[in-house]
Motif scaffolding. Structure first.
Motif, PDB file in Angstrom:
ATOM      1  N   GLU A  65       0.860  -1.182   0.000  1.00 44.18           N
ATOM      2  CA  GLU A  65       0.000   0.000   0.000  1.00 44.18           C
ATOM      3  C   GLU A  65       0.895   1.230   0.000  1.00 44.18           C
ATOM      4  O   GLU A  65       1.831   1.335   0.792  1.00 44.18           O
ATOM      5  N   GLY A  66       0.641   2.142  -0.903  1.00 46.97           N
ATOM      6  CA  GLY A  66       1.412   3.373  -0.989  1.00 46.97           C
ATOM      7  C   GLY A  66       1.503   3.846  -2.427  1.00 46.97           C
ATOM      8  O   GLY A  66       0.832   3.320  -3.315  1.00 46.97           O
ATOM      9  N   ARG A  67       2.360   4.853  -2.635  1.00 46.21           N
ATOM     10  CA  ARG A  67       2.509   5.429  -3.972  1.00 46.21           C
ATOM     11  C   ARG A  67       3.923   5.962  -4.132  1.00 46.21           C
ATOM     12  O   ARG A  67       4.680   6.033  -3.162  1.00 46.21           O
ATOM     13  N   ILE A  68       4.261   6.334  -5.332  1.00 50.51           N
ATOM     14  CA  ILE A  68       5.563   6.922  -5.608  1.00 50.51           C
ATOM     15  C   ILE A  68       5.353   8.388  -5.960  1.00 50.51           C
ATOM     16  O   ILE A  68       4.494   8.722  -6.777  1.00 50.51           O
ATOM     17  N   GLU A  69       6.116   9.242  -5.302  1.00 52.15           N
ATOM     18  CA  GLU A  69       5.959  10.685  -5.450  1.00 52.15           C
ATOM     19  C   GLU A  69       7.275  11.307  -5.896  1.00 52.15           C
ATOM     20  O   GLU A  69       8.344  10.912  -5.441  1.00 52.15           O
ATOM     21  N   ARG A  70       7.195  12.302  -6.762  1.00 51.99           N
ATOM     22  CA  ARG A  70       8.378  13.050  -7.189  1.00 51.99           C
ATOM     23  C   ARG A  70       8.713  14.076  -6.112  1.00 51.99           C
ATOM     24  O   ARG A  70       7.860  14.855  -5.688  1.00 51.99           O
ATOM     25  N   VAL A  71       9.977  14.073  -5.651  1.00 51.94           N
ATOM     26  CA  VAL A  71      10.433  14.979  -4.599  1.00 51.94           C
ATOM     27  C   VAL A  71      11.576  15.831  -5.155  1.00 51.94           C
ATOM     28  O   VAL A  71      12.530  15.292  -5.726  1.00 51.94           O
ATOM     29  N   GLU A  72      11.473  17.150  -4.998  1.00 49.83           N
ATOM     30  CA  GLU A  72      12.525  18.037  -5.492  1.00 49.83           C
ATOM     31  C   GLU A  72      13.793  17.891  -4.660  1.00 49.83           C
ATOM     32  O   GLU A  72      13.734  17.705  -3.444  1.00 49.83           O
ATOM     33  N   THR A  73      14.955  17.970  -5.336  1.00 50.12           N
ATOM     34  CA  THR A  73      16.263  17.875  -4.690  1.00 50.12           C
ATOM     35  C   THR A  73      17.180  18.941  -5.268  1.00 50.12           C
ATOM     36  O   THR A  73      16.818  19.642  -6.220  1.00 50.12           O
ATOM     37  N   THR A  79      23.526   9.698 -15.412  1.00 56.98           N
ATOM     38  CA  THR A  79      23.920   9.119 -16.695  1.00 56.98           C
ATOM     39  C   THR A  79      22.897   8.071 -17.106  1.00 56.98           C
ATOM     40  O   THR A  79      22.654   7.107 -16.372  1.00 56.98           O
ATOM     41  N   ASN A  80      22.297   8.264 -18.278  1.00 54.16           N
ATOM     42  CA  ASN A  80      21.352   7.289 -18.823  1.00 54.16           C
ATOM     43  C   ASN A  80      22.127   6.035 -19.195  1.00 54.16           C
ATOM     44  O   ASN A  80      23.037   6.084 -20.028  1.00 54.16           O
ATOM     45  N   GLN A  81      21.792   4.906 -18.564  1.00 52.91           N
ATOM     46  CA  GLN A  81      22.531   3.657 -18.767  1.00 52.91           C
ATOM     47  C   GLN A  81      22.405   3.129 -20.197  1.00 52.91           C
ATOM     48  O   GLN A  81      23.301   2.443 -20.683  1.00 52.91           O
ATOM     49  N   ASP A  82      21.311   3.446 -20.877  1.00 54.40           N
ATOM     50  CA  ASP A  82      21.094   2.945 -22.236  1.00 54.40           C
ATOM     51  C   ASP A  82      21.860   3.750 -23.288  1.00 54.40           C
ATOM     52  O   ASP A  82      22.397   3.184 -24.235  1.00 54.40           O
ATOM     53  N   THR A  83      21.888   5.085 -23.109  1.00 52.45           N
ATOM     54  CA  THR A  83      22.472   5.949 -24.136  1.00 52.45           C
ATOM     55  C   THR A  83      23.822   6.547 -23.749  1.00 52.45           C
ATOM     56  O   THR A  83      24.534   7.046 -24.606  1.00 52.45           O
ATOM     57  N   GLY A  84      24.139   6.549 -22.443  1.00 57.23           N
ATOM     58  CA  GLY A  84      25.368   7.186 -21.979  1.00 57.23           C
ATOM     59  C   GLY A  84      25.231   8.692 -21.821  1.00 57.23           C
ATOM     60  O   GLY A  84      26.163   9.371 -21.395  1.00 57.23           O
ATOM     61  N   GLU A  85      24.067   9.238 -22.156  1.00 57.04           N
ATOM     62  CA  GLU A  85      23.831  10.679 -22.053  1.00 57.04           C
ATOM     63  C   GLU A  85      23.831  11.109 -20.585  1.00 57.04           C
ATOM     64  O   GLU A  85      23.220  10.463 -19.734  1.00 57.04           O
ATOM     65  N   VAL A  86      24.523  12.212 -20.288  1.00 58.53           N
ATOM     66  CA  VAL A  86      24.560  12.766 -18.943  1.00 58.53           C
ATOM     67  C   VAL A  86      23.592  13.949 -18.894  1.00 58.53           C
ATOM     68  O   VAL A  86      23.700  14.878 -19.696  1.00 58.53           O
ATOM     69  N   ILE A  87      22.645  13.885 -17.953  1.00 57.83           N
ATOM     70  CA  ILE A  87      21.673  14.961 -17.803  1.00 57.83           C
ATOM     71  C   ILE A  87      21.658  15.453 -16.363  1.00 57.83           C
ATOM     72  O   ILE A  87      22.111  14.753 -15.459  1.00 57.83           O
ATOM     73  N   THR A  88      21.159  16.649 -16.159  1.00 57.26           N
ATOM     74  CA  THR A  88      21.026  17.219 -14.817  1.00 57.26           C
ATOM     75  C   THR A  88      19.573  17.087 -14.382  1.00 57.26           C
ATOM     76  O   THR A  88      18.667  17.501 -15.104  1.00 57.26           O
ATOM     77  N   LEU A  89      19.377  16.493 -13.211  1.00 56.49           N
ATOM     78  CA  LEU A  89      18.036  16.337 -12.644  1.00 56.49           C
ATOM     79  C   LEU A  89      17.946  17.115 -11.337  1.00 56.49           C
ATOM     80  O   LEU A  89      18.959  17.343 -10.674  1.00 56.49           O
ATOM     81  N   ASN A  90      16.730  17.494 -10.948  1.00 53.00           N
ATOM     82  CA  ASN A  90      16.518  18.186  -9.680  1.00 53.00           C
ATOM     83  C   ASN A  90      15.381  17.542  -8.887  1.00 53.00           C
ATOM     84  O   ASN A  90      14.665  18.205  -8.152  1.00 53.00           O
ATOM     85  N   TYR A  91      15.215  16.232  -9.071  1.00 50.93           N
ATOM     86  CA  TYR A  91      14.180  15.497  -8.344  1.00 50.93           C
ATOM     87  C   TYR A  91      14.600  14.039  -8.215  1.00 50.93           C
ATOM     88  O   TYR A  91      15.504  13.571  -8.884  1.00 50.93           O
ATOM     89  N   ARG A  92      13.901  13.330  -7.327  1.00 49.23           N
ATOM     90  CA  ARG A  92      14.028  11.883  -7.223  1.00 49.23           C
ATOM     91  C   ARG A  92      12.633  11.345  -6.942  1.00 49.23           C
ATOM     92  O   ARG A  92      11.751  12.071  -6.479  1.00 49.23           O
ATOM     93  N   ASN A  93      12.432  10.077  -7.214  1.00 46.05           N
ATOM     94  CA  ASN A  93      11.162   9.432  -6.900  1.00 46.05           C
ATOM     95  C   ASN A  93      11.288   8.759  -5.543  1.00 46.05           C
ATOM     96  O   ASN A  93      12.289   8.097  -5.266  1.00 46.05           O
ATOM     97  N   GLU A  94      10.276   8.942  -4.696  1.00 47.47           N
ATOM     98  CA  GLU A  94      10.310   8.420  -3.331  1.00 47.47           C
ATOM     99  C   GLU A  94       9.032   7.638  -3.047  1.00 47.47           C
ATOM    100  O   GLU A  94       7.940   8.073  -3.409  1.00 47.47           O
ATOM    101  N   PHE A  95       9.187   6.481  -2.398  1.00 46.10           N
ATOM    102  CA  PHE A  95       8.033   5.684  -1.989  1.00 46.10           C
ATOM    103  C   PHE A  95       7.399   6.325  -0.760  1.00 46.10           C
ATOM    104  O   PHE A  95       8.080   6.625   0.222  1.00 46.10           O
ATOM    105  N   ILE A  96       6.083   6.535  -0.819  1.00 46.04           N
ATOM    106  CA  ILE A  96       5.314   7.077   0.303  1.00 46.04           C
ATOM    107  C   ILE A  96       4.333   5.986   0.727  1.00 46.04           C
ATOM    108  O   ILE A  96       3.440   5.616  -0.039  1.00 46.04           O
ATOM    109  N   SER A  97       4.520   5.450   1.945  1.00 44.33           N
ATOM    110  CA  SER A  97       3.626   4.396   2.426  1.00 44.33           C
ATOM    111  C   SER A  97       2.230   4.964   2.672  1.00 44.33           C
ATOM    112  O   SER A  97       2.055   6.172   2.829  1.00 44.33           O
ATOM    113  N   ALA A  98       1.244   4.091   2.712  1.00 47.84           N
ATOM    114  CA  ALA A  98      -0.130   4.518   2.963  1.00 47.84           C
ATOM    115  C   ALA A  98      -0.241   5.224   4.315  1.00 47.84           C
ATOM    116  O   ALA A  98      -0.924   6.242   4.443  1.00 47.84           O
ATOM    117  N   GLN A  99       0.471   4.702   5.326  1.00 50.13           N
ATOM    118  CA  GLN A  99       0.432   5.314   6.660  1.00 50.13           C
ATOM    119  C   GLN A  99       1.047   6.720   6.631  1.00 50.13           C
ATOM    120  O   GLN A  99       0.500   7.652   7.226  1.00 50.13           O
TER     121      GLN A  99
END
Length: 114
Positions: A65-73, A79-99
């Motif tokens: 029970e829960g969901r995945i939420e985008r959290v700003e960082t 580095t994209n493992q498939d293409t080798g492209e390096v990108i800049t991100l400012n978020y991560r995905n975080e598991f949020i439990s139902a509780q």
């Protein structure tokens, strides 16, 4: 609802290994910022655990029970493992439990109450 789909092995600074479970949410429709077209995606997050490798393997397929939420960082390089492209991100995905979700949405912060 999320599903455990895999696990990853990591190493602490002291050399000890630990595991994280990979969880995925359901299919979501999103709109591309570049093309303005809709596409389907699935959010994924890694959750640290106290399990050993056998327990991680056995947990694959379990639903939680829960969901995945985008959290700003702070911005970081990815580095994209498939293409080798390096990108800049400012978020991560975080598991949020139902509780945790219930607490976030229903508990009033004491600083807000007059």
């Amino acid at each position: 609802m999320v599903k455990i789909v895999d696990y990853k092995t990591y190493q602490k600074e002291d050399g000890k290994e630990f595991y994280a479970l990979v969880v995925q949410g359901g299919i979501e429709a999103v709109t591309s910022q570049e093309t303005n077209r809709t596409y389907l995606t699935i959010k994924e997050a890694k959750v640290a655990c106290t399990f050993n490798e056998d327990m991680c393997k056995a947990a694959i397929g379990t639903e939680l029970e829960g969901r995945i939420e985008r959290v700003e960082t702070e911005p970081y390089q990815y580095t994209n493992q498939d293409t080798g492209e390096v990108i800049t991100l400012n978020y991560r995905n975080e598991f949020i439990s139902a509780q945790e979700d219930i607490l976030r949405n229903n508990v009033i912060n004491s600083e807000v109450v007059a």
